[in-house]
Design a protein around this motif. Sequence first.
Motif, mmCIF file in Angstrom:
data_model
loop_
_atom_site.group_PDB
_atom_site.id
_atom_site.type_symbol
_atom_site.label_atom_id
_atom_site.label_comp_id
_atom_site.label_asym_id
_atom_site.label_seq_id
_atom_site.Cartn_x
_atom_site.Cartn_y
_atom_site.Cartn_z
ATOM 1 N N CYS B 10 24.085 44.438 55.034
ATOM 2 C CA CYS B 10 25.165 45.086 55.858
ATOM 3 C C CYS B 10 25.566 46.067 55.827
ATOM 4 N N VAL B 11 25.964 46.471 54.621
ATOM 5 C CA VAL B 11 26.334 47.743 54.084
ATOM 6 C C VAL B 11 25.449 48.961 54.546
ATOM 7 N N VAL B 12 24.155 48.517 54.288
ATOM 8 C CA VAL B 12 23.011 49.745 54.631
ATOM 9 C C VAL B 12 22.795 49.617 56.200
ATOM 10 N N LEU B 13 22.890 48.684 56.937
ATOM 11 C CA LEU B 13 22.608 48.835 58.402
ATOM 12 C C LEU B 13 24.011 49.506 59.085
ATOM 13 N N LEU B 14 25.201 49.248 58.454
ATOM 14 C CA LEU B 14 26.508 49.865 59.027
ATOM 15 C C LEU B 14 26.361 51.340 58.694
ATOM 16 N N ALA B 15 25.899 51.628 57.424
ATOM 17 C CA ALA B 15 26.160 53.113 57.198
ATOM 18 C C ALA B 15 24.822 53.706 57.890
ATOM 19 N N TYR B 16 23.681 53.057 58.272
ATOM 20 C CA TYR B 16 22.905 53.738 59.288
ATOM 21 C C TYR B 16 23.284 53.673 60.507
ATOM 22 N N ALA B 17 24.027 52.785 61.093
ATOM 23 C CA ALA B 17 24.719 52.722 62.512
ATOM 24 C C ALA B 17 25.535 54.032 62.666
ATOM 25 N N ILE B 18 26.469 54.084 61.513
ATOM 26 C CA ILE B 18 27.472 55.089 61.757
ATOM 27 C C ILE B 18 27.016 56.403 61.615
ATOM 28 N N ILE B 19 26.169 56.746 60.619
ATOM 29 C CA ILE B 19 25.694 58.118 60.389
ATOM 30 C C ILE B 19 24.594 58.431 61.495
ATOM 31 N N GLY B 20 23.586 57.566 61.783
ATOM 32 C CA GLY B 20 22.633 57.493 62.733
ATOM 33 C C GLY B 20 23.309 57.769 64.186
ATOM 34 N N GLY B 21 24.366 56.755 64.276
ATOM 35 C CA GLY B 21 25.113 56.596 65.615
ATOM 36 C C GLY B 21 25.783 57.882 66.150
ATOM 37 N N LEU B 22 26.107 58.817 65.194
ATOM 38 C CA LEU B 22 26.966 59.843 65.358
ATOM 39 C C LEU B 22 25.909 61.337 65.477
ATOM 40 N N ILE B 194 23.568 43.820 64.353
ATOM 41 C CA ILE B 194 23.241 43.009 63.223
ATOM 42 C C ILE B 194 24.139 43.146 62.096
ATOM 43 N N GLY B 195 24.530 44.476 61.859
ATOM 44 C CA GLY B 195 25.314 44.892 60.775
ATOM 45 C C GLY B 195 26.549 44.643 61.034
#
Lengths: 216, 221
Positions: B10-22, B194-195
Motif C-alpha cells: 500500500c505504501v509503495v503503491l501510494l508513493a508511486y501514485a503520488i510521485i508518479g501522478g504529479l 489499489i493503493g
Amino acid sequence: MNQLISLVKKDLLIEWRQKHTLFGVLLYVGATVFAVYIMNGQPEVKVWNALFWITQLFVAVNSVAKSFLQEHPNRFRYYFTVVKPTTFLLAKMLYSMVLMMGISLISLFLFSILLGNPVIQTAVFVGVTAAGSLALSAVFTFLSAIAARAQQNAALMAILGFPLVIPVLMILSNLALSAISPVYQEGWGVMMLVLLALGVLVIILGLILFPFLWQE
Amino acid sequence: MRSNWWKILCVVLLAYAIIGGLLLPVPARHILNETIRNLYFHVPMWFGMMLLFGISFYHSLMYLRKQDMNYDIKAVAFLKIGVLFSCLGMLTGMEWAKYTWGEPWSNDPKQLATAICMLSYFAYLILRGGIKDEEKRAKISAVYNVFAFAMMIPLLFVLPRLVDSLHPGNGGNPGFNSYDLDSRMRLVFYPAVIGWFLLGYWISTLHVRINQINHKRDNTF
C-alpha cells in the motif's frame, strides 16, 4: 390471509374511531397548501409539480409515521404472540398505502382548488399519485418500524428516509410532468415500471428484514 | 490479513501514485490540461467508497445471520471509513469540477448519487448514536444498512436516466477509456486505485482492532 385482512381492518377502524389523528393529518395538508398559496399565489406548472411532491413527502412522513410509532411498545408483544411478523408488516404497509392514497387524492383536490389545476391528463396523474403513495408509504412504513424499535420519534424516520426517497421523488415528478405539460417523454412506461419494481423491492426487503427487527 | 506485505504494498503503491501522478507525463487535453492528474486521486476515492460500503454491507448481513458482535464492529468501521472516502471524493471532485465544468456543483447524477449516499450513511451514524443498548443497536443498524444499501444500488442506476451527466462517458461526453486514459495514465491509475483502497482497508482494520479491544475490556465500544 384472514389475519392480514383483520389487522388492516383493525387499523382502519382505530383510525376512524380516533378521528382527531386523521383530521389532524387532513388539517396539516390543508394548512400546508394554504401556506404555499399565501407565499406564492398560483405557481407555474413545473413549480406546481415540485410543490405537490414535496407536500406528498411531508404528508407521508406525518401520516405513515403513526403506523408503528402510535402503538404502545407493549402491545407489539401481544401482536407477536398472535401473528407472524411478515403478516404484521404487510398489514401495516397496506394500511399506510390506503391512508396515503386517500390523503394524496385529497391534497390533489386542495391543490387544484387553491393553486390552480394544470393537470391535462387526470387519469395519468391520479395513476402516478397512486403509484407514488404505494412506494412512499412502503418505504416509510419500514423506516417507521426501525424508528419505533430504536425508541425514537418521527424525526429519525425523516432523517433515515429522505435520502432514500429523493430518487423516488425525482422519478415521480418526472412521471407526473407528462400528465401536466404536453411534452412527449421518452421511456415513460419504463420509468413507471422502475417505480413499481422499486415498490416491490422495498416490500420484499421489508419482509426479509422485519423478522430480525422483532427478535428480542 | 494480519500479515504486513499488503501494508508495505500500500505504501509503495501510494508513493508511486503520488510521485508518479504529479510528475509523469500526461496527455495534453483541451480544458482538462494538468487537472487530469486528479484522476489518480478523485476516481480511486469512489472505487474505495463503493468497496468499503460493500464490505460493510456484507458484515451487516453476517451480523444478522450469526448475531456475533465482531461483525457489527467491522460493519461500522468499514462504513465510517467509506464515509470518509466519500467526503474526500466529493471534495476532490468539486475542486476538479470548478476548473473543468465551471462550478463546483452542477447537478451531475454522479454528484447527486454520492450526496444521497453520504446523507443516508450519515443517517446510519445518527441512528446508531440514538440507541443505548448494544445488541439492539447492532441489530437495528444492521437492518438499516442492508435496507439502505440494497435500495441504493438500483437507484444509482436509475438516476443517470433522469439527469444529464457531465462526467466522461455519459450523456454524449467521450469516456476516458476511449482516448484520454492512454497507456501512460493506466500505468499510474490502476496502482493508485489499489493503493488507495488498501489504505482505506488498513485504516478500517485499525478501527476494528481498537473497537475490539474496547469491547473486550469494557464490554462497550
